[in-house]
Structure formats: structure tokens, C-alpha cells
Design a protein around this motif. Structure first.
Motif, PDB file in Angstrom:
ATOM      1  N   LEU A 112      -9.592  51.321  28.762  1.00 32.63           N
ATOM      2  CA  LEU A 112      -8.582  52.210  28.193  1.00 32.63           C
ATOM      3  C   LEU A 112      -8.162  53.260  29.214  1.00 32.63           C
ATOM      4  CD1 LEU A 112      -6.916  53.227  25.793  1.00 32.63           C
ATOM      5  CD2 LEU A 112      -8.910  54.571  25.084  1.00 32.63           C
ATOM      6  N   CYS A 113      -9.119  53.856  29.897  1.00 29.67           N
ATOM      7  CA  CYS A 113      -8.804  54.847  30.933  1.00 29.67           C
ATOM      8  C   CYS A 113      -7.894  54.235  31.995  1.00 29.67           C
ATOM      9  CB  CYS A 113     -10.086  55.359  31.591  1.00 29.67           C
ATOM     10  SG  CYS A 113     -11.166  56.328  30.518  1.00 29.67           S
ATOM     11  N   ALA A 114      -8.218  53.021  32.411  1.00 27.57           N
ATOM     12  CA  ALA A 114      -7.416  52.351  33.433  1.00 27.57           C
ATOM     13  C   ALA A 114      -5.995  52.130  32.943  1.00 27.57           C
ATOM     14  CB  ALA A 114      -8.068  51.020  33.817  1.00 27.57           C
ATOM     15  N   GLY A 115      -5.851  51.737  31.667  1.00 24.03           N
ATOM     16  CA  GLY A 115      -4.532  51.479  31.122  1.00 24.03           C
ATOM     17  C   GLY A 115      -3.697  52.732  30.977  1.00 24.03           C
ATOM     18  N   VAL A 116      -4.303  53.804  30.462  1.00 21.75           N
ATOM     19  CA  VAL A 116      -3.555  55.047  30.257  1.00 21.75           C
ATOM     20  C   VAL A 116      -3.220  55.714  31.590  1.00 21.75           C
ATOM     21  CG1 VAL A 116      -3.660  57.373  29.267  1.00 21.75           C
ATOM     22  CG2 VAL A 116      -4.522  55.416  27.959  1.00 21.75           C
ATOM     23  N   LEU A 117      -4.161  55.666  32.530  1.00 25.00           N
ATOM     24  CA  LEU A 117      -3.998  56.373  33.797  1.00 25.00           C
ATOM     25  C   LEU A 117      -3.435  55.495  34.904  1.00 25.00           C
ATOM     26  CD1 LEU A 117      -7.416  58.240  33.688  1.00 25.00           C
ATOM     27  CD2 LEU A 117      -5.168  59.274  33.320  1.00 25.00           C
ATOM     28  N   GLY A 118      -3.403  54.175  34.695  1.00 21.49           N
ATOM     29  CA  GLY A 118      -2.956  53.267  35.749  1.00 21.49           C
ATOM     30  C   GLY A 118      -3.898  53.266  36.934  1.00 21.49           C
ATOM     31  N   ASP A 119      -5.194  53.348  36.677  1.00 18.34           N
ATOM     32  CA  ASP A 119      -6.206  53.473  37.724  1.00 18.34           C
ATOM     33  C   ASP A 119      -6.791  52.098  38.041  1.00 18.34           C
ATOM     34  OD1 ASP A 119      -8.636  53.936  39.176  1.00 18.34           O
ATOM     35  OD2 ASP A 119      -8.662  55.986  38.430  1.00 18.34           O
ATOM     36  N   CYS A 120      -6.485  51.575  39.223  1.00 18.61           N
ATOM     37  CA  CYS A 120      -6.933  50.236  39.614  1.00 18.61           C
ATOM     38  C   CYS A 120      -8.452  50.141  39.684  1.00 18.61           C
ATOM     39  CB  CYS A 120      -6.351  49.862  40.968  1.00 18.61           C
ATOM     40  SG  CYS A 120      -4.551  49.784  41.014  1.00 18.61           S
ATOM     41  N   ALA A 121      -9.090  51.180  40.222  1.00 17.15           N
ATOM     42  CA  ALA A 121     -10.539  51.136  40.388  1.00 17.15           C
ATOM     43  C   ALA A 121     -11.252  51.134  39.043  1.00 17.15           C
ATOM     44  CB  ALA A 121     -11.012  52.314  41.239  1.00 17.15           C
ATOM     45  N   LEU A 122     -10.745  51.884  38.084  1.00 23.41           N
ATOM     46  CA  LEU A 122     -11.342  51.877  36.753  1.00 23.41           C
ATOM     47  C   LEU A 122     -11.163  50.518  36.095  1.00 23.41           C
ATOM     48  CD1 LEU A 122     -10.295  55.378  35.356  1.00 23.41           C
ATOM     49  CD2 LEU A 122     -12.510  54.696  36.286  1.00 23.41           C
ATOM     50  N   ALA A 123     -10.024  49.886  36.320  1.00 22.33           N
ATOM     51  CA  ALA A 123      -9.799  48.545  35.776  1.00 22.33           C
ATOM     52  C   ALA A 123     -10.833  47.575  36.325  1.00 22.33           C
ATOM     53  CB  ALA A 123      -8.386  48.075  36.112  1.00 22.33           C
ATOM     54  N   ALA A 124     -11.097  47.651  37.628  1.00 20.89           N
ATOM     55  CA  ALA A 124     -12.093  46.767  38.231  1.00 20.89           C
ATOM     56  C   ALA A 124     -13.482  47.050  37.676  1.00 20.89           C
ATOM     57  CB  ALA A 124     -12.075  46.936  39.750  1.00 20.89           C
ATOM     58  N   ALA A 125     -13.814  48.331  37.503  1.00 22.29           N
ATOM     59  CA  ALA A 125     -15.134  48.692  36.990  1.00 22.29           C
ATOM     60  C   ALA A 125     -15.330  48.227  35.557  1.00 22.29           C
ATOM     61  CB  ALA A 125     -15.344  50.201  37.084  1.00 22.29           C
ATOM     62  N   SER A 126     -14.266  48.204  34.789  1.00 23.07           N
ATOM     63  CA  SER A 126     -14.385  47.795  33.382  1.00 23.07           C
ATOM     64  C   SER A 126     -14.649  46.307  33.241  1.00 23.07           C
ATOM     65  CB  SER A 126     -13.108  48.156  32.611  1.00 23.07           C
ATOM     66  OG  SER A 126     -12.046  47.258  32.911  1.00 23.07           O
ATOM     67  N   GLY A 127     -14.141  45.521  34.168  1.00 20.10           N
ATOM     68  CA  GLY A 127     -14.282  44.075  34.064  1.00 20.10           C
ATOM     69  C   GLY A 127     -13.489  43.485  32.916  1.00 20.10           C
ATOM     70  N   ARG A 128     -12.521  44.213  32.385  1.00 22.24           N
ATOM     71  CA  ARG A 128     -11.757  43.776  31.216  1.00 22.24           C
ATOM     72  C   ARG A 128     -10.282  43.586  31.577  1.00 22.24           C
ATOM     73  NH1 ARG A 128     -14.521  45.576  26.519  1.00 22.24           N
ATOM     74  NH2 ARG A 128     -16.760  45.357  26.927  1.00 22.24           N
ATOM     75  N   SER A 129      -9.642  42.649  30.900  1.00 14.54           N
ATOM     76  CA  SER A 129      -8.201  42.468  31.015  1.00 14.54           C
ATOM     77  C   SER A 129      -7.506  42.753  29.694  1.00 14.54           C
ATOM     78  CB  SER A 129      -7.870  41.046  31.477  1.00 14.54           C
ATOM     79  OG  SER A 129      -8.382  40.093  30.559  1.00 14.54           O
ATOM     80  N   GLU A 130      -8.289  43.082  28.668  1.00 13.82           N
ATOM     81  CA  GLU A 130      -7.757  43.423  27.357  1.00 13.82           C
ATOM     82  C   GLU A 130      -8.406  44.703  26.860  1.00 13.82           C
ATOM     83  OE1 GLU A 130      -6.927  38.951  25.491  1.00 13.82           O
ATOM     84  OE2 GLU A 130      -8.669  40.120  24.829  1.00 13.82           O
ATOM     85  N   LEU A 131      -7.665  45.446  26.070  1.00 10.44           N
ATOM     86  CA  LEU A 131      -8.223  46.614  25.400  1.00 10.44           C
ATOM     87  C   LEU A 131      -9.028  46.170  24.188  1.00 10.44           C
ATOM     88  CD1 LEU A 131      -5.206  49.113  25.373  1.00 10.44           C
ATOM     89  CD2 LEU A 131      -7.111  49.018  26.995  1.00 10.44           C
ATOM     90  N   ASP A 132      -9.971  47.001  23.787  1.00  9.98           N
ATOM     91  CA  ASP A 132     -10.649  46.772  22.514  1.00  9.98           C
ATOM     92  C   ASP A 132      -9.600  46.834  21.401  1.00  9.98           C
ATOM     93  OD1 ASP A 132     -13.115  46.539  23.699  1.00  9.98           O
ATOM     94  OD2 ASP A 132     -13.713  48.620  23.319  1.00  9.98           O
ATOM     95  N   PRO A 133      -9.795  46.089  20.302  1.00 10.08           N
ATOM     96  CA  PRO A 133      -8.774  46.056  19.241  1.00 10.08           C
ATOM     97  C   PRO A 133      -8.347  47.429  18.743  1.00 10.08           C
ATOM     98  CG  PRO A 133     -10.373  44.317  18.872  1.00 10.08           C
ATOM     99  CD  PRO A 133     -10.892  45.140  20.025  1.00 10.08           C
ATOM    100  N   GLY A 134      -9.310  48.328  18.527  1.00  3.89           N
ATOM    101  CA  GLY A 134      -8.963  49.653  18.039  1.00  3.89           C
ATOM    102  C   GLY A 134      -8.128  50.431  19.033  1.00  3.89           C
ATOM    103  N   ASP A 135      -8.402  50.249  20.336  1.00  2.00           N
ATOM    104  CA  ASP A 135      -7.624  50.945  21.360  1.00  2.00           C
ATOM    105  C   ASP A 135      -6.226  50.346  21.488  1.00  2.00           C
ATOM    106  OD1 ASP A 135      -9.732  52.655  21.906  1.00  2.00           O
ATOM    107  OD2 ASP A 135     -10.551  51.377  23.478  1.00  2.00           O
TER     108      ASP A 135
END
Length: 658
Positions: A303-326
Motif C-alpha cells: 500500500l505504501c508503495a502504491g500511494v507513494l510510488g516508491d519502487c523500493a517499497l514495492a520490491a520489499a513487499s513482494g506483492r503486485s496486488e493490494l490487500d482486498p481492504g486496501d
């Protein structure tokens, strides 16, 4: 406010979120747990077990259908009532209605809205209207409203009542605002919640008098609450997350609606996000630091990566989808941004030096099998902070080994609560087995020591942390010098200075999944990743204590204490190394030939392979007489902490502390 205008605004918000597309995306995902939670509420049964429920209760309680007492206390804990009145289960109902197309879920949410409003014709102080929960509640209402409107569940009468109640609740928050909220998560949750709500239901939120007040207070809170290193001052990861979540929600909503942002909001959200990512263990969870639970944060990182557009956070999350609630709350654009950020390939740093907060982290990689060390020795923080100065958390090849003891409960009548807040529940050195840091009740302290600033250094695959705590009765100083090697070896020197004769005790708490048994003078430590050997120059004593990795839950866990007697000044080493690594004491040589007194310096060698070793040396004091040139494994040096890495005939010196 004109209900027709509010309806138009809710429809516009639904369009910004692309709720129709959200519904399609959700139908392709596993919503089993979410639907189960919603079905419980449909049956007027409540458990609180969502990822970021601040006070979880997994025991189900059923309320009388259609006749809720909103001040009811279950589980012998007022926190249960507070959770009930936060009403974030409305988001579950609205989400399931959207995903399944079944209007009954939306109708239930509308009925609960009406029930709460009917029970609160005026907002007065009571269990159901604490200011914290009120801020959370109105934000949850605003999140659910666009989907409830799309489902046709909001009559004109109900919508008018909801809007009026939101106005009353915001007025109540302003009336009951107190100075301590400037530095409390209570304050930022309220003000950021107000901004999110107004931007959701009003065409021109900035013209609302409440907007200017909430913005001013939010700007003050952001500056006060978030340290320059990105850690929330309260020193509790759970509440760090709560501030981050409301910052993300306000940031996303205000930017989408074109509303002005409070000064510093985006930068604070970015700092909070990076600091949280640094604390993530290789399995994706945070340790139960301060008033926290062992919680998986990878969904939040996405979620942080999506809202902030942060590439490094996206990599750390290991996710390509948000949780359903998010996805429901933040919309398709946030998930699209996550997917775009995921393609950048940027990685976060392997170390985090929280010079302001006193929290330090080093990891061998961002892989699931990484070795990780957390060292904590900063200011106390709020009532959510624990007396954990000089605490160390250690993770071996992805498996938690040494861990924090957690929080268990907030009940004032619990003896477990202050114990888990105190030094004895943490992996720290103590003088005579006690401390100047003394918790009092659930939230206070009757005494505390004085922490000194931590020294940290990272050189290649070696990391050094040194902290100190000044205590009294008697006046004493406790010093911890920790060397962590990326290959999975930890060497720690615990030292104490105090007049007279004393005992130095180093307490080590292990994860409940770790099995520890005495073997000779040391211990065998078994975890999911394999076996480690624990050794010490002190006498080791094996026992067990209860720790809490989840609110309202206790687990038995191994406890090892290392003890040594001393007069005036003394210290002991303890170490963890993979089983099979040969461990031997080696001399530090003065002038290249004369072994120094172990009271001055000690060294331990770890043979990790037939032709490879690491030798770690730590000085316990200043060298102020005699020859000041030293040697270790044939390598000359002058420093207080060094590592010599040998491969075959080659020797490499790393200075960690000059």
C-alpha cells in the motif's frame, strides 16, 4: 448540508476509486476470511482479528440483534467496547456487498449506522465516544459510504442523519481536543481522519471551518510525532503503523480530490514507510516491539508503495496486488501505481540507523533467508513505549530467534502488563537482575534510567552497535557492545560499572517456536532454519517465561540468563553461531607477543569452514598505560572492536570501533 450534494460527492468518489472495477478485481481473489468476518457481523457476532486491530480479541461475542448496547464491555476488557465503536467492520460489509452484489451486506451496514446514530442523539463522553475511537469511526463511515451509496442502501433520511452525526462528532473532537494529542497517535488519527472525511463528502472541504483547524493541528502533530529518522516518537511499531495508515489515507484521498495537503504530510508518510520497512523481518513480520503484535506488514508495504510510488517499497513487499481492504479503500489507481513501481527494481538499504529514535537494524539481504539484527536503545517514548534499552532481536536465516516479549493486554489489573513493559521481559543486561526502569500500572513509570546515544558502524558484512544506560541505587552504567556478522554470527559484550560487588545478568528471550537445551557449558538452539550454539564467558542458566506475540495471548518461551560476579567493573561475552562452527577463545596480543588481561580485551574465533574463520575482539576499557599496539590473528591494530576474517593464508582486518 444538502443530501443531494452529498450523494453527488459520494458518486464522484466512487468514480475516482473506480469501484466498478474494484468489484471485478475482487471477484478474482480469495475473500474467504473477509466474507467470514462479514457473515459474523450479519449474525451480530464480533471478533476483532484484522491485521491492524489495535486490541485484538479472537473470542466471539454475540450482541442482541437490533438492540445494541454500544457501551457493552465483553471479555472483561473495556478495549472490546472501544473496538466495537470504531466500526471498521462497516468497511467489510460494504466491500463484501460490492464484491458479491448481495445487497443484504450493505443493508446491514446501513442498519448499524442507524443504530449507532439513534443511540447517540448527542455526543457526550462515554465508553462509546472516546475521541480516538470517534476519529477512527468517522473515517470508517466515510470509507464505506461510497459503496453503500452505490448499493442503494442510503435513504435520504439515513444519509441526512449520517452527515449530521459526522458534523456533531467532529465538533465533539474539537471541543475535547487536549494538548497531549499534539504528540499522540490519538491526535493525528483524529485530525487526519477529519480531513479524509471532509474531502470525501464535501465539494469544497477547504472552505469548511473544521478543515482549517484540522489542517493546522495535523501540521503541528506531523512535526512533533515523526522523528527525522522516520520512527514515530511513541516507540511502538503498532502505533507507528496507525499514524502511517491515517497519513496514507489522508494523502491518497486529498490528492485524488484535489484538496490541499497539510504541510509535511507526504514527506512524513514517506519517512514512516521507509522506517517501517527497515524493521520488517525476513518473513514479512515485525517484532512485537513496544506495544505491538507480531504482524505481517507486506500488505502495508505494498500500500505504501502504491500511494507513494516508491519502487523500493514495492520490491520489499513482494506483492503486485493490494490487500482486498486496501484496494477497496484506496482504489484501483493505488494498485496500478504499485504495479508500475514494482517494475523499477530498486532495493532498500540493508541497514537502518535511527539516530533519533535509537532503533538500529542490519540485515544480510532482502531475501527470505536473511540474517537480521535489531538493536534498540533510545528514549522511552509514550505510554506505549517499553523499557527495552539495549535490547537485541536476532533472526537467523529468516527464523526469529531472540525476540521482544510483546504487550499482552492494557488492563490495569494485570500483573503481566507491567512485567512485559519492563526490562526483565527484554533481551538486556541488568545489574543484580533488576533495573532503574520501573513500570507502574498499564501506562506509567515510577522510575527510569538515562539512555546514552548509540554508536553504530557498518563495514562490509560486519555491524557494530554500542549503547549504554545509566542507572541508580547504586549509581551504575550498563554497556552493551554487539557485533553482528552477515554470515549468521552474533558476539555481544555486556559490561557494568558500579561501586562494590555485584552480579551482571544478561537475559535472552527466545521465540516460542525455538527449542533450547543445555549442552555442556552452552546451549543448543533449534529453530526452523537449523541449529545454533549459544555460548558465554558467564554461567548460563536455562528456564522459561511467557511472552505475548498477539494481544490477549500468551506463549511459553525459553529464557537463558548469563551471569557473572564482579567488583567495581566487569563484563561477559555471549555469542550465537551456527551449529558446527568451532568456537574458541584466542588472545589479543600487546606488542604482538604479550596476551592482554581478559578484563581489558577478549576475542573469540569462529571457524566457519576448514580454511575460513572470523575472529571478533572487543576491548572493555580504554588503553591508557603500556604499549598501545595490539595484534589479533597476526594482524596489527589499535581499536576497541575489530573483526579479522581469514581465508586460507589471507587476513582482512575490519575496524568497527576506533
Amino acid at each position: 448540508m444538502d443530501t443531494a450534494a452529498v450523494r453527488r460527492r459520494l458518486k464522484a468518489t466512487a468514480a475516482l476509486l473506480r469501484l466498478d472495477e474494484v468489484a471485478g478485481r475482487l471477484r478474482g481473489r480469495d475473500l474467504t476470511a473477509l466474507v467470514a468476518r462479514a457473515d459474523e457481523v450479519m449474525a451480530d457476532t464480533y471478533t476483532f482479528s484484522k491485521t491492524w486491530d489495535m486490541e485484538r480479541c479472537r473470542t466471539p461475542f454475540t450482541l442482541p440483534a437490533g438492540a445494541y448496547d454500544w457501551n457493552v464491555v465483553n471479555n472483561d476488557d473495556e478495549e472490546w467496547c472501544f473496538m466495537l465503536n470504531r466500526m471498521d467492520y462497516l468497511e467489510d460489509l460494504a466491500l463484501v456487498a460490492l464484491a458479491t452484489g448481495e445487497a443484504r451486506y450493505a443493508e446491514k451496514a446501513a442498519a448499524l449506522l442507524g443504530s449507532w446514530i439513534d443511540a447517540h442523539p448527542t455526543i457526550v463522553p462515554e465508553l462509546s465516544t472516546r475521541t480516538l475511537d470517534t476519529g477512527i469511526r468517522i473515517r470508517s463511515w466515510a470509507t464505506a459510504l461510497p459503496a453503500l451509496e452505490a448499493a442503494g442502501a442510503l435513504s435520504d433520511e439515513l444519509l441526512a442523519l449520517v452527515v449530521a452525526s459526522i458534523g456533531d462528532q467532529i465538533a465533539y473532537l474539537r471541543e475535547h481536543y487536549v494538548p497531549k494529542y499534539e504528540t499522540s497517535n490519538w491526535g493525528s488519527i483524529q485530525t487526519l481522519g477529519i480531513l479524509t472525511v471532509l474531502a470525501t463528502i464535501e465539494d469544497d472541504p477547504a472552505s469548511d471551518g473544521d478543515w482549517a483547524w484540522a489542517t493546522e493541528r495535523a501540521e503541528s502533530q506531523i512535526a512533533a510525532q515523526v522523528y527525522p529518522d522516520g520512527i514515530d516518537w511513541e516507540q511502538s511499531t503498532m502505533y507507528h503503523v496507525e499514524v502511517l495508515l491515517y497519513a496514507l489515507c489522508a494523502l491518497s484521498t486529498l490528492e485524488a480530490q484535489g484538496a490541499p495537503l497539510p504541510r509535511g504530510l507526504r514527506k512524513a508518510a514517506a519517512r514512516l514507510s521507509r522506517a517501517l520497512a527497515a524493521q520488517m523481518m525476513p518473513d514479512g513480520c515485525i517484532d512485537a516491539q513496544g506495544d505491538s503484535d507480531r504482524t505481517d506488514v507486506r500488505g502495508l508495504m505494498a500500500l505504501c508503495a502504491g500511494v507513494l510510488g516508491d519502487c523500493a517499497l514495492a520490491a520489499a513487499s513482494g506483492r503486485s496486488e493490494l490487500d482486498p481492504g486496501d484496494l477497496f479503500a484506496f482504489g484501483c489507481s493505488a494498485e496500478d501505481a504499485l504495479r508500475s513501481a514494482e517494475e523499477c527494481g530498486e532495493a532498500l538499504p540493508l541497514t537502518f540507523d535511527g539516530m533519533d529514535s535509537g532503533l538500529f537494524v542490519a540485515r544480510s539481504s532482502w531475501g527470505a533467508d536473511a540474517n537480521l539484527t535489531e538493536f534498540s536503545s533510545g528514549p522511552l517514548g509514550s505510554g506505549h513505549g517499553h523499557s527495552d534499552n539495549l535490547h537485541v532481536t536476532a533472526v537467523y536465516q529468516g527464523s526469529p530467534v531472540l525476540v521482544d516479549g510483546g504487550r499482552y493486554t492494557y488492563r490495569e489489573d494485570s500483573s503481566v502488563r507491567p512485567f512485559l513493559k519492563g526490562p526483565l521481559a527484554h533481551n538486556v543486561p541488568l545489574l543484580d537482575g533488576r533495573s532503574s526502569c520501573v513500570p507502574k500500572g498499564s501506562w506509567g513509570y515510577s522510575d527510569f534510567g538515562y539512555p546514552l546515544k548509540t554508536y553504530a558502524r557498518h563495514a562490509g558484512g560486519a555491524h557494530y552497535f554500542e549503547g549504554a544506560l545509566v542507572g541508580h541505587d547504586p549509581l551504575h552504567v550498563l554497556v552493551r557492545k554487539l557485533v553482528a556478522l552477515d554470515c549468521g554470527i552474533w558476539v555481544c559484550a555486556d559490561e557494568a560499572l558500579a561501586e562494590g560487588e555485584h552480579e551482571l545478568v544478561s537475559r535472552l528471550h527466545f521465540d516460542p517456536e525455538v527449542r533450547v537445551e543445555a549442552v555442556g557449558d552452552g546451549c543448543r538452539v533449534g529453530c526452523a532454519a537449523g541449529e545454533l550454539a549459544l555460548g558465554s564467558t558467564g554461567a548460563l542458566e536455562l528456564g522459561s517465561e511467557q511472552i505475548s506475540l498477539d494481544y490477549n495471548a500468551l506463549s511459553d518461551a525459553a529464557l537463558v540468563q548469563a551471569r557473572i560476579r564482579f567488583a567495581e567493573r566487569g563484563g561477559q561475552l555471549w555469542w550465537l553461531a551456527p551449529a558446527g562452527v568451532a568456537v574458541t577463545s584466542v588472545p589479543v596480543l600487546r606488542g604482538g607477543t604479550e596476551p592482554v588481561d581478559p578484563a581489558l580485551a577478549e576475542a573469540v574465533r569462529f571457524d566457519v569452514a576448514p580454511d575460513e574463520f572470523y575472529t571478533v575482539a572487543v576491548f572493555h576499557g580504554e588503553v591508557y598505560t603500556g604499549v598501545k599496539a595490539f595484534a589479533l590473528e597476526g594482524v596489527s591494530f589499535h581499536a576497541k572492536a575489530v573483526v579479522v576474517h581469514g581465508v586460507g593464508e589471507k587476513r582482512e582486518l575490519t575496524v568497527l570501533r576506533a
